[in-house]
Design a protein around this motif. Structure first.
Motif, short mmCIF file in Angstrom:
data_model
loop_
_atom_site.label_atom_id
_atom_site.label_comp_id
_atom_site.label_asym_id
_atom_site.label_seq_id
_atom_site.Cartn_x
_atom_site.Cartn_y
_atom_site.Cartn_z
N ALA A 87 0.84 -1.21 0.00
CA ALA A 87 0.00 0.00 0.00
C ALA A 87 0.87 1.26 0.00
O ALA A 87 0.58 2.22 -0.71
CB ALA A 87 -0.93 -0.01 1.21
N MET A 88 1.93 1.23 0.78
CA MET A 88 2.85 2.37 0.84
C MET A 88 3.50 2.61 -0.53
O MET A 88 3.58 3.75 -1.00
CB MET A 88 3.93 2.12 1.90
CG MET A 88 4.90 3.26 2.06
SD MET A 88 6.21 2.90 3.24
CE MET A 88 7.29 1.90 2.25
N ILE A 89 3.95 1.54 -1.16
CA ILE A 89 4.59 1.66 -2.47
C ILE A 89 3.62 2.25 -3.49
O ILE A 89 3.97 3.19 -4.22
CB ILE A 89 5.13 0.29 -2.92
CG1 ILE A 89 6.34 -0.11 -2.09
CG2 ILE A 89 5.47 0.29 -4.41
CD1 ILE A 89 6.80 -1.53 -2.28
N GLY A 90 2.41 1.72 -3.55
CA GLY A 90 1.42 2.25 -4.49
C GLY A 90 1.09 3.71 -4.25
O GLY A 90 0.94 4.50 -5.19
N SER A 91 1.02 4.08 -2.99
CA SER A 91 0.70 5.46 -2.64
C SER A 91 1.82 6.42 -3.02
O SER A 91 1.58 7.50 -3.57
CB SER A 91 0.43 5.56 -1.14
OG SER A 91 -0.65 4.75 -0.78
N ILE A 92 3.05 6.04 -2.73
CA ILE A 92 4.18 6.91 -3.05
C ILE A 92 4.34 7.05 -4.56
O ILE A 92 4.60 8.15 -5.07
CB ILE A 92 5.47 6.40 -2.38
CG1 ILE A 92 5.37 6.55 -0.87
CG2 ILE A 92 6.70 7.13 -2.90
CD1 ILE A 92 6.50 5.90 -0.10
N VAL A 93 4.18 5.95 -5.29
CA VAL A 93 4.27 6.02 -6.75
C VAL A 93 3.21 6.97 -7.30
O VAL A 93 3.50 7.81 -8.16
CB VAL A 93 4.14 4.61 -7.38
CG1 VAL A 93 3.90 4.70 -8.87
CG2 VAL A 93 5.39 3.80 -7.11
N SER A 94 2.00 6.87 -6.79
CA SER A 94 0.92 7.74 -7.27
C SER A 94 1.20 9.21 -6.98
O SER A 94 1.01 10.07 -7.85
CB SER A 94 -0.40 7.34 -6.62
OG SER A 94 -0.72 6.02 -6.91
N GLY A 95 1.64 9.51 -5.77
CA GLY A 95 1.97 10.89 -5.43
C GLY A 95 3.14 11.43 -6.23
O GLY A 95 3.14 12.60 -6.65
N SER A 96 4.13 10.60 -6.48
CA SER A 96 5.29 11.00 -7.27
C SER A 96 4.90 11.28 -8.71
O SER A 96 5.36 12.25 -9.33
CB SER A 96 6.37 9.92 -7.24
OG SER A 96 6.83 9.72 -5.94
N ILE A 97 4.05 10.41 -9.26
CA ILE A 97 3.58 10.63 -10.64
C ILE A 97 2.79 11.93 -10.72
O ILE A 97 2.97 12.72 -11.64
CB ILE A 97 2.75 9.42 -11.12
CG1 ILE A 97 3.66 8.21 -11.35
CG2 ILE A 97 1.97 9.76 -12.39
CD1 ILE A 97 2.92 6.92 -11.65
N TYR A 98 1.93 12.16 -9.75
CA TYR A 98 1.14 13.40 -9.73
C TYR A 98 2.05 14.63 -9.73
O TYR A 98 1.87 15.55 -10.52
CB TYR A 98 0.20 13.44 -8.52
CG TYR A 98 -0.56 14.73 -8.42
CD1 TYR A 98 -1.73 14.92 -9.13
CD2 TYR A 98 -0.08 15.79 -7.66
CE1 TYR A 98 -2.43 16.12 -9.07
CE2 TYR A 98 -0.75 17.00 -7.59
CZ TYR A 98 -1.93 17.15 -8.30
OH TYR A 98 -2.59 18.35 -8.25
N LEU A 99 3.02 14.64 -8.82
CA LEU A 99 3.91 15.80 -8.72
C LEU A 99 4.70 15.99 -10.00
O LEU A 99 4.81 17.11 -10.51
CB LEU A 99 4.86 15.64 -7.53
CG LEU A 99 5.93 16.72 -7.36
CD1 LEU A 99 5.29 18.09 -7.15
CD2 LEU A 99 6.85 16.39 -6.21
N THR A 144 11.09 3.96 -4.29
CA THR A 144 9.76 3.96 -4.90
C THR A 144 9.41 5.35 -5.43
O THR A 144 8.85 5.48 -6.52
CB THR A 144 8.71 3.51 -3.87
OG1 THR A 144 9.06 2.21 -3.41
CG2 THR A 144 7.34 3.48 -4.46
N GLY A 145 9.74 6.38 -4.67
CA GLY A 145 9.49 7.74 -5.13
C GLY A 145 10.27 8.07 -6.38
O GLY A 145 9.75 8.68 -7.31
N ILE A 146 11.53 7.66 -6.42
CA ILE A 146 12.37 7.90 -7.61
C ILE A 146 11.76 7.21 -8.82
O ILE A 146 11.65 7.81 -9.90
CB ILE A 146 13.82 7.43 -7.35
CG1 ILE A 146 14.50 8.36 -6.35
CG2 ILE A 146 14.61 7.35 -8.65
CD1 ILE A 146 15.83 7.85 -5.83
N ILE A 147 11.36 5.96 -8.66
CA ILE A 147 10.76 5.22 -9.78
C ILE A 147 9.45 5.87 -10.21
O ILE A 147 9.19 6.04 -11.41
CB ILE A 147 10.56 3.74 -9.39
CG1 ILE A 147 11.91 3.06 -9.24
CG2 ILE A 147 9.69 3.02 -10.43
CD1 ILE A 147 11.86 1.67 -8.63
N GLY A 148 8.62 6.28 -9.25
CA GLY A 148 7.37 6.97 -9.59
C GLY A 148 7.61 8.28 -10.32
O GLY A 148 6.89 8.62 -11.26
#
Length: 125
Positions: free
Chosen positions: A51-63, A113-117
């Motif tokens: 859940a954490m990974i999916g959330s961070i990826v989504s926020g990173s993509i948004y930003l 995860t943030g870097i990948i997102g």
């Protein structure tokens, strides 16, 4: 694309909001699954990490979609801030917090995860 500092900070907060909204939705779904199915409580840490990974990826993509530059850096920033907020909440509500190998691994997962997102977000633009 040049972005104003105030807009950039606003996008960071919105990216974090996206991440935490997704986190809360996923935690609600996980809670319902644990309550009404035969899932064991021993699966909570791995499901929480997913859940954490999916959330961070989504926020990173948004930003990154909104800023349009430095995807890896923006993604890493979202991952770090997400972890920092979790750390503050943990310290506030769970008084016996210690920074150990488990916490360090969560930090590393958040950053990577943030870097990948962020990289995904740049390539979606």
């Amino acid at each position: 694309m040049e972005i104003k500092k105030t807009d950039y900070i606003l996008y960071i907060f919105k990216g974090l909001a996206v991440s935490y909204i997704i986190t809360f939705a996923m935690i609600l779904i996980i809670s319902l699954l644990l309550t009404y199915t035969s899932f064991k409580e021993s699966t909570i840490p791995i499901i929480n990490t997913i859940a954490m990974i999916g959330s961070i990826v989504s926020g990173s993509i948004y930003l990154t979609l909104n800023t349009g530059e430095k995807g890896w850096l923006n993604g890493m920033l979202i991952g770090f801030l997400y972890f920092l907020i979790l750390l503050i909440l943990n310290k506030t509500f769970v008084k016996t917090f210690s920074f150990n190998v488990y916490s360090f691994s969560k930090l590393m997962i958040s950053l990577v995860t943030g870097i990948i997102g962020g990289m995904i977000g740049i390539n979606l633009k």
